[in-house]
Structure formats: C-alpha cells, structure tokens
Design an enzyme around this catalytic site. Structure first.
Site, PDB file in Angstrom:
ATOM      1  CE  LYS A 219      47.615  38.782  43.490  1.00  0.00           C
ATOM      2  NZ  LYS A 219      46.509  39.095  44.392  1.00  0.00           N
ATOM      3  NE  ARG A 249      40.961  38.287  40.303  1.00  0.00           N
ATOM      4  CZ  ARG A 249      42.111  38.668  39.903  1.00  0.00           C
ATOM      5  NH1 ARG A 249      43.314  38.305  40.350  1.00  0.00           N
ATOM      6  NH2 ARG A 249      42.079  39.571  38.905  1.00  0.00           N
TER       7      ARG A 249
HETATM    8  C1  8Y4 Z   1      50.828  37.463  38.010  1.00  0.00           C
HETATM    9  C2  8Y4 Z   1      49.688  37.547  37.632  1.00  0.00           C
HETATM   10  C3  8Y4 Z   1      51.505  38.206  39.030  1.00  0.00           C
HETATM   11  C4  8Y4 Z   1      48.666  38.448  38.400  1.00  0.00           C
HETATM   12  C5  8Y4 Z   1      50.378  39.098  39.627  1.00  0.00           C
HETATM   13  C6  8Y4 Z   1      49.473  39.295  39.284  1.00  0.00           C
HETATM   14  C7  8Y4 Z   1      43.467  40.357  43.426  1.00  0.00           C
HETATM   15  C8  8Y4 Z   1      42.376  40.766  42.907  1.00  0.00           C
HETATM   16  C9  8Y4 Z   1      43.947  41.187  41.650  1.00  0.00           C
HETATM   17  C10 8Y4 Z   1      43.067  39.581  44.748  1.00  0.00           C
HETATM   18  C11 8Y4 Z   1      40.615  40.183  44.322  1.00  0.00           C
HETATM   19  C12 8Y4 Z   1      47.155  40.018  40.206  1.00  0.00           C
HETATM   20  C13 8Y4 Z   1      41.817  42.083  40.702  1.00  0.00           C
HETATM   21  C14 8Y4 Z   1      46.758  41.155  40.984  1.00  0.00           C
HETATM   22  N1  8Y4 Z   1      44.335  40.399  42.573  1.00  0.00           N
HETATM   23  N2  8Y4 Z   1      40.678  40.838  43.161  1.00  0.00           N
HETATM   24  N3  8Y4 Z   1      42.783  41.434  41.599  1.00  0.00           N
HETATM   25  N4  8Y4 Z   1      41.751  39.502  45.419  1.00  0.00           N
HETATM   26  N5  8Y4 Z   1      39.552  40.245  44.946  1.00  0.00           N
HETATM   27  N6  8Y4 Z   1      48.654  39.971  39.962  1.00  0.00           N
HETATM   28  O1  8Y4 Z   1      43.941  39.168  45.195  1.00  0.00           O
HETATM   29  O2  8Y4 Z   1      46.523  39.142  39.870  1.00  0.00           O
HETATM   30  S1  8Y4 Z   1      44.877  41.773  40.247  1.00  0.00           S
END
Ligand code: 8Y4
Length: 275
Positions: A219, A249
């Site tokens: 992130k 995760r």
């Molecule tokens: C690069 C890759 C940059 C991915 C940003 C991202 C969470 C989640 C997401 C979390 C839970 C993400 C579905 C966002 N984040 N579920 N989901 N907790 N429980 N962004 O923090 O991965 S999606």
C-alpha cells in the site's frame, strides 16, 4: 463450508494470499485464460505456504469503476470452483455483494472478507445461514472519496467503537461471535499518519478478544517510505504480527513467511533462554 477454527487457534499467524480477479489483473486472453492464470497464481501461493486465498472481483481503489453483482459473479465463481478442483486451501471471498456471498457460499468457501463490514441488505443473514467466518473491516467514507481529508476524534477509539457496533449487529443477525475477524482497514479513509498510528497502536484492537487481520501489502503509505515495497510490506507485517495480528493479507507469501519464520524462531529461542 470450510472451518477456520483450527487454523485460528494455532499459535502462528495465518498468511492470506491475495488473488485479484479484476479484468486488469487476469484478462489478456479471454475468460478461460483468465481462470487458468488465476488458478496458477493461487496454487503458487498455496505452495509458498498461504493458509487462505482471498479471491476478489471488485476493485476498491479510488476512481475504480463500480461493478455489478453479475460481473463480480462471472469473475469470482469460476475461479473459486477451479481452485477447489485442485486444492483444499480455505477460500475467502473479498466482496460486499450479498448475491456474490450467497453463490460463493453454495460453492463452498470459508469466509467473507468485506471492506464494507456486511453493511449491505441481507449480507449478515447469508454469513449466519452458511456459518461462514467474516472479516469486518473499518472504512471511513466510500472508496471514491474516502481519501479526501479523513478525520477522527481518536483514530483507535473511533475504530473500536465501530467494531463494537458491527459485532453486536452481526450477533443479533445470528452470526456466532467466534466467526468474526476485525480489520482496522489500513488505507481506507486514513491519512499517512493515521496508517502509521494504526500499526503503532494495533494491540489496542485486541480488546474485543477476536482475531485481528491487517492488509498492509504494497500500500501507498509503505511505498512512500520504502522504494522496495515488498520488503517494506514485510517489515510492516512483522510489526503487526508482534502486536498480535492473527491474519496477514499479503501479495508476497514467500517473503512474508520467511520473515515470520525468522522472527518466530528468535522468539522461541528467547523463551528457551529463560530455562
Ligand atoms: C497495491 C496493491 C496497492 C493493492 C494497493 C492495494 C484490504 C482488504 C483490500 C485490507 C481487508 C489493496 C480487499 C486494497 N485491502 N481487505 N482489501 N483488509 N480485510 N490495495 O486492508 O489491497 S484492497
């Protein structure tokens, strides 16, 4: 239904591998190519030691287009079925849609990972009826606008109050309390400073005596600090583990598990020194 109770009672944290099945991730060669690519990615994470695979078909990135339940079903269900043909790994579905929850539950999954904490009409009832585990994530605002000037009275107290109410609603809807997992929602309506505070004060979310999950992986708060966002994510996840996080995760299963093994071995050896 796949039961996570045994896994959640282990002393070591669970590593959840992220499997995005949005068109930008797996759709260069038609539907079947997409499903096969998703399958090989899932199996690779399982081989690397992932305890759960989180399958998601809705992008919650700011500016991402909304997807219909039908679109989400078309992306997610064939991938879940295919993974189940090849592996017994517990599957989590990253969705807020009751239709998707219901279909996925019929196919056989362990948990719902809902960034909207089962707030849509009928979601809690589906989780209750299928005895699914559910992750209740905190988000301030909506994906499109959540990052414009998020504000809190006290970040941790506000999130804990949200958890208290969400858990109560779920129990009233018939979900067993021991099926619930709490996630403070790193990056979801939080500034850079809020995100760092979440990790510093993560242990305060243990007051509910429910497993805490975190999604720090790759992130922007972390990529702002470290050029190598994978190593940066591993560092953040290690701190989360030391603060009591039960589910991590992650995109990078192998690197996360290597770091966890080292830290756990050092902790184990330190306990041995006491004797
Ligand atoms: C690069 C890759 C940059 C991915 C940003 C991202 C969470 C989640 C997401 C979390 C839970 C993400 C579905 C966002 N984040 N579920 N989901 N907790 N429980 N962004 O923090 O991965 S999606």
């Amino acid at each position: 239904m796949q039961d996570l109770t045994g896994l959640l009672n282990r002393p070591e944290p669970l590593v959840m591998g992220i499997l995005n099945v949005t068109p930008d991730s797996f759709s260069d060669g038609g539907v079947h190519a997409g499903v096969d690519l998703a399958l090989s990615s899932a199996l690779k994470m399982v081989e690397q030691g992932a305890d759960i695979i989180d399958v998601g078909g809705e992008s919650t990135r700011p500016g991402a287009a909304a997807v219909s339940a039908t679109q989400e079903l078309d992306r997610v269900i064939p991938v879940i079925e295919k993974i189940k043909c090849h592996s017994a790994v517990p599957i989590s579905v990253d969705t807020s849609s009751p239709e998707v929850m219901s279909e996925a539950a019929s196919v056989g999954i362990a948990m719902i990972n809902d960034v909207r904490a089962l707030s849509r009409q009928g979601a809690m009832e589906i989780v209750a009826a299928h005895h699914l585990h559910a992750c209740l994530m905190h988000m301030q605002g909506q994906p499109g606008s959540m990052q414009d000037n998020p504000r809190y009275n006290d970040l941790v107290d506000d999130i804990n109050l949200f958890f208290e109410k969400a858990v109560q609603r779920c129990c009233l809807a018939g979900i067993s309390r021991d099926r619930l997992i709490l996630d403070p929602g790193f990056g979801f309506g939080k500034t850079y400073q809020h995100n760092l505070t979440l990790i510093n004060r993560l242990a305060e979310f243990n007051v509910h005596e429910l497993p805490v999950m975190v999604g720090l992986s790759r992130k922007s708060t972390l990529s702002r600090i470290a050029d190598d966002v994978i190593a940066g994510s591993v560092g953040g996840n290690i701190m989360a583990f030391l603060a009591g996080a039960k589910i991590l995760r992650v995109h990078d299963v192998e690197q996360t598990l290597s770091a966890l093994r080292v830290v756990r071995e050092i902790l184990r050896s330190g306990e041995e020194d006491e004797n």
